[in-house]
Design a protein around this motif. Structure first.
Motif, PDB file in Angstrom:
ATOM      1  N   MET A  83       0.828  -1.203   0.000  1.00  0.00           N
ATOM      2  CA  MET A  83       0.000   0.000   0.000  1.00  0.00           C
ATOM      3  C   MET A  83       0.868   1.260   0.000  1.00  0.00           C
ATOM      4  N   LYS A  84       2.070   1.118   0.498  1.00  0.00           N
ATOM      5  CA  LYS A  84       2.965   2.271   0.627  1.00  0.00           C
ATOM      6  C   LYS A  84       3.831   2.447  -0.623  1.00  0.00           C
ATOM      7  N   TYR A  85       4.328   1.318  -1.161  1.00  0.00           N
ATOM      8  CA  TYR A  85       5.194   1.359  -2.333  1.00  0.00           C
ATOM      9  C   TYR A  85       4.741   0.289  -3.324  1.00  0.00           C
ATOM     10  N   SER A  86       4.642   0.658  -4.578  1.00  0.00           N
ATOM     11  CA  SER A  86       4.120  -0.285  -5.582  1.00  0.00           C
ATOM     12  C   SER A  86       5.205  -1.150  -6.194  1.00  0.00           C
ATOM     13  N   ASP A  87       6.474  -0.801  -5.972  1.00  0.00           N
ATOM     14  CA  ASP A  87       7.555  -1.500  -6.665  1.00  0.00           C
ATOM     15  C   ASP A  87       8.418  -2.348  -5.737  1.00  0.00           C
ATOM     16  N   VAL A  88       7.871  -2.756  -4.592  1.00  0.00           N
ATOM     17  CA  VAL A  88       8.648  -3.584  -3.679  1.00  0.00           C
ATOM     18  C   VAL A  88       8.218  -5.043  -3.778  1.00  0.00           C
ATOM     19  N   ILE A  89       9.150  -5.924  -3.469  1.00  0.00           N
ATOM     20  CA  ILE A  89       8.873  -7.353  -3.367  1.00  0.00           C
ATOM     21  C   ILE A  89       8.817  -7.684  -1.882  1.00  0.00           C
ATOM     22  N   THR A  90       7.704  -8.213  -1.440  1.00  0.00           N
ATOM     23  CA  THR A  90       7.515  -8.447  -0.005  1.00  0.00           C
ATOM     24  C   THR A  90       6.990  -9.844   0.251  1.00  0.00           C
ATOM     25  N   GLU A  91       7.627 -10.516   1.183  1.00  0.00           N
ATOM     26  CA  GLU A  91       7.089 -11.767   1.698  1.00  0.00           C
ATOM     27  C   GLU A  91       6.627 -11.488   3.122  1.00  0.00           C
ATOM     28  N   ASN A  92       5.301 -11.416   3.291  1.00  0.00           N
ATOM     29  CA  ASN A  92       4.732 -11.095   4.595  1.00  0.00           C
ATOM     30  C   ASN A  92       4.566 -12.362   5.426  1.00  0.00           C
ATOM     31  N   VAL A  93       4.970 -12.278   6.668  1.00  0.00           N
ATOM     32  CA  VAL A  93       4.834 -13.411   7.586  1.00  0.00           C
ATOM     33  C   VAL A  93       3.984 -12.953   8.767  1.00  0.00           C
ATOM     34  N   HIS A  94       2.794 -13.550   8.891  1.00  0.00           N
ATOM     35  CA  HIS A  94       1.888 -13.201   9.986  1.00  0.00           C
ATOM     36  C   HIS A  94       1.740 -14.420  10.886  1.00  0.00           C
TER      37      HIS A  94
END
Length: 232
Positions: free
Chosen positions: A184-195
């Protein structure tokens, strides 16, 4: 190898499972395996195995199956495990310490190069042979060193400011434990979210559903004494 951008994330997320099971086969001296045997071990179907691997070229031979060491090497290459991307970790609390101590970074494609925190009681302490650095020096570190990935082990409210610094420093990939929605903050990042909490609640839901299902009355009508007597 085909363009990985065209490979669905559902396939990508199964690749580490292939890696783990193939490593187990290899370590146990199994050098050849059929799609059915691999599927049985992984709890999926042979057609799913073939569909997944065909995304990357197939690798199997009809009537022979898969060469385990060769397929293991191919999966490792697809995962990029030899790249040794430079990673830094933000947050040296309990979660951060556990990750530093128990994650095998080098065999998973990364090299952990620095740990940062803002807590004076943690700065200067040692975790698995690495000294915790003051986060005030984060930007200077990023300017002077190659950093490919940041591991966020911070509360959500602390992560936002840190991510801004990291983004300004050119970092575009994150292993994110912070619950901050980076997309939502940056459109060009690669993120692996761990919840972790989400994962635990998912387990709770599955247990609840299984218990409710087992408590359901049977669809079959119970035999009564009257029904027994009518047959006698």
């Amino acid at each position: 190898m085909p363009d990985n951008k065209k490979i669905s994330m559902s396939v990508v997320r199964r690749l580490p499972r292939y890696y783990r099971f193939l490593l187990e086969f290899k370590n146990n001296g199994i050098y050849r395996i059929s799609s059915k045997a691999l599927a049985d071990k992984m709890g999926t179907s042979a057609s799913q195995i073939r569909q997944d691997l065909n995304c990357f070229g197939g690798f199997g031979q009809q009537g022979y199956g898969y060469d385990v060491p060769k397929l293991f090497d191919e999966i490792s290459a697809i995962l990029g495990l030899s790249n040794q991307y430079k990673a830094i970790l933000l947050g040296a609390g309990n979660l951060g310490r556990a990750i530093v101590n128990h994650v095998f970074f080098q065999s998973r494609g990364f090299e952990l190069t620095a740990i940062f925190d803002k807590n004076p009681q943690l700065i200067g302490s040692c975790i698995n042979g690495m000294t915790v650095l003051d986060v005030s020096g984060l930007e200077d570190f990023c300017r002077q060193n190659t950093v490919d990935t940041a591991i966020l082990c911070l509360p959500k409210e602390s992560a936002e400011q840190i991510v801004d610094i990291l983004y300004r420093s050119g970092i575009r990939s994150f292993w994110n434990f912070s619950h901050l929605d980076l997309s939502m903050k940056y459109s060009d990042v690669i993120t692996e979210n761990v919840h972790l909490n989400d994962s635990l609640m998912t387990l709770c839901c599955c247990i609840t559903a299984a218990r409710e299902e087992s408590a359901l009355p049977s669809d079959r009508p119970e035999k009564t004494e009257a029904s027994h007597s009518s047959k006698s």
